[in-house]
Structures are given as C-alpha cells and as structure tokens.
Scaffold this active site. Sequence first.
Site, PDB file in Angstrom:
ATOM      1  N   ASP A  11       0.852  -1.189   0.000  1.00 29.70           N
ATOM      2  CA  ASP A  11       0.000   0.000   0.000  1.00 29.70           C
ATOM      3  C   ASP A  11       0.884   1.234   0.000  1.00 29.70           C
ATOM      4  OD1 ASP A  11      -2.070  -1.708   0.127  1.00 29.70           O
ATOM      5  OD2 ASP A  11      -2.772  -1.134   2.121  1.00 29.70           O
ATOM      6  N   ASP A 130     -14.017  -5.505  -6.031  1.00 26.92           N
ATOM      7  CA  ASP A 130     -14.231  -5.571  -4.588  1.00 26.92           C
ATOM      8  C   ASP A 130     -15.658  -6.055  -4.356  1.00 26.92           C
ATOM      9  OD1 ASP A 130     -11.711  -4.561  -4.233  1.00 26.92           O
ATOM     10  OD2 ASP A 130     -12.357  -2.512  -3.768  1.00 26.92           O
TER      11      ASP A 130
END
Lengths: 251, 208
Positions: A11, A130
């Site tokens: 990330d 997602d």
Amino acid sequence: MLKNRIIPCLDVKNGRVVKGINFIDLKDAGDPVEQAQIYSDGGADEICFLDITASNENRETIYDVVERTSKKCFVPLTVGGGVRNIEDINRLLNCGADKVSINTAAVQNSKVVLESSKKFGSQCIVVAIDAKLNGDKWEVFTHGGRNSTGIDALNFAKKMEDSGAGELLVTSMDRDGTQVGYDINLMSKISSKVNIPLIASGGVGNLDHLVDGIKLGNASAVLAASIFHYGKYSVKEAKQYLDSKGIPVRI
Amino acid sequence: MNVTIVDYNSGNISSVINSFNEVAKGKINIEVTSDLKKIKSSDKVVLPGQGSFKSCVDALNNIGGLVDTLNEVALNNKKPFFGICVGLQMFADIGYEETQTKGLGWISGKVSKIDNKNGKYRLPHIGWNQINIVKESKIFKGIDNKSHMYFVHSYEFIPDEKNVISATIDYSSNIVCSIEKENIFGTQFHPEKSDKIGLKIINNFINL
C-alpha cells in the site's frame, strides 16, 4: 507447466509505503522501491502497488514511485488505485508499470476496459473487483469498498472478461483485513464463470489460506499484504509451503 | 557497440528499455528510436511488441520505410536481431489475431490462438513457465534447461521449419517459446520481466 503466482501487495500513500515489511535493517522502511526489491529478490512472482493516496495533488507521487521501481525490479509490476481513464493507464505504463488495475472506473464505465485493452493489449489490463456478500449474492463495491453498486459480482466478472480484461483481481470485502482466509466460495464461483486468470485477495492470515485460494478457489495467483508486511512469513517460505502441498510454484 | 530498441508506438516498452539499460550498465549504448538511419547503423536491433499482432504490424507500417529498413538489417546485413513477444510473432508470414494480417515473413509459419481445450486452460497464458531447451541457442548461454520465464500471451507462433525452434513450454499443448535462425532470435516470453535469468538472456544477446 504454468506455475501459480504469489504476489505481495504494497500500500503506497503519497509516495510512501504505509503498510510495509517490518525489518529493522531497512535503510528506509517507507521507500516502495527498496521494499519492492526485497520482495523481488525473495522470489515474488510479481509486485503489486496499491496507491491509496487520497488527495488529488499528491497523486503525482505514484508515477515517480513506479518509474524508480521499474528501473530496479525485473519482475512484473502491477499498479492500481485511483486509475480513472486511458490517460492514467498510459502514463503508468510509460512510467514502467507492466499492468494496471482498474476498479471504480471499470464499474462506472466498462468502455474504459474495452478501449484500454484494445489500445494497450489485454495483457496489461487487470480489473479489480471488490465484492461483499449480500444475502446469497456478492455485490460489487467501489471507491475502496465504500460505495455499494447493486451490481452482481459474478455477472460483472463475466462482463469484464468480455470487455477485454486480461485478469481479475478479486477481493472479498468481508474478509479483507480479517486474516481468516479468502472467501473461497466467491473465488471458485468467479473462477468457474470466467476463463481468464483470477488473482485471489483479501483475508490471508496463514500459508494454508494461500493453498486454499489455489486448490479450492481455483485462483491462478494469490495476493497478500499483511502476512508478508509484518514479517510473519517470507515469500520464500510461502513458496516452499505451497510446493510441499503439491502446488506448482517457481522456486 | 550500439543496440537499438525499435520504438514504433507498439505500446509499453519501458520495461524493455529499463532491462537493457540495466544490463548494458552504460558500457554499451542503448538507443531507443524509430529513426531509420540510426537503426541501419546499429550493431544489433531489438523489436519489442505488445498488444495484438495486427496493431503491432499496423504500427510498423505506419512508419514509412521502417519495414524495408528492418528487412535490410536482418536479412541483408545479417545483424543480430531480437524479437520479444509480438516482436517474435511478427517474424511469421501471417497472424490471425483480430483479423488475418501479413507479418514480416522472415520465418515461415503462422501465429494462431492457443488451443484452450474447450476452456480447460485459461487464456491469456499468464505467469511463470519452465522452458524446455530443444536446441542450443546463443542467447541461452549459461541458462539451465527448465528455467522459469515470464509469459503473457494468448497466441502462439507455429513455425513451418521445426529446426528454428530453440525452446518450448508445456501448457495446453507444446508451445514454441524461443527461436533462433541464423542472426535472428526471438522469445515469446519476456526476458525483461523474467528476473535475473531473463537479464542473463538479454546480456547474452547484447554480447553476441
């Protein structure tokens, strides 16, 4: 024989790694380039950067990160997060990304997938889905899992394949961050619905979860963040474990 | 020594450029250009290729005189020439991606979609696969048989003459992944993305 892939994901926020490998001997723990190199030297089959930079003015930082990483890392590099249009994709590829993952933009306008796969080739277009369980179906979420769409994830996966996506990166929102394992039902349902490779994501807490993702979820590749970031396991250990379970990996 | 990477708007060639620069380490000049004069005067030429067979052939044809120049360099001057992925595929006579398209015709054969055995095998063929080296090739110096290379493609090159094949992989069928014919080399896999072993292949080529 084609090997199953292990993909560590980093990330990145404002050009810095926010969840990274917790090694004390790192010169600069926040440097994405150094972390990507550690993963690549450790046998990672690909590297994934997820840009979680929130503000628009700092979005430029990811391009510099990708450019510097691609000069040091000679395994495939996938970059996602905030990719809005063909121009964003073009710029990331020019900076040295090998694949770009598209999430919200693909839901809002599937033409982005159609046009980008035509222009750059399916090989570099990954659609990130997602999904969250809602009753007996999985619903597609956008904006980093914040917005519901009412779209059925299985149908959406098929639509993305038909639009030219080269791979699907499927994340279970229910499992993400829980470390209880991938949502195997979701993975196996989508992987049997499409004929492009699926990368499983969300929920890995131990190495058996990686095995399940491949054996039960029929994923071609498994993506994980936390188990590698915090040094719980190295990529090498993960590969050796998969190998011991009869899963073909590159060692 | 001068190695030219042909830049013909074929999509993303950053990784190819980065890997050649990494290997050359400033000792060998890596030129990235579509300038015909520079290509002609180069010692070695690299032809990358991403996207479809048709889009790459169209992109080559869009640069006036480029195909003639490549023919001259590879066929007449016999300079070492390296095609990567669709760059290799374009050596064929014909390709069937999108629509039937004429290739460079340097190595007789065709480029067709990989047989996925009624959906049993996923396409694109993406990831690391082990190469079976079937004949000695100068670019495989120091490369072990069964080395892993990184692939991403849905089409395969099927040459007519099997003696040009230097390596294959096993997927839905036995697929050609590397060729050598005199001064012409090509890999279906991406040496630029195949870690240290891939860089070694690039090193072998630039040191020919």
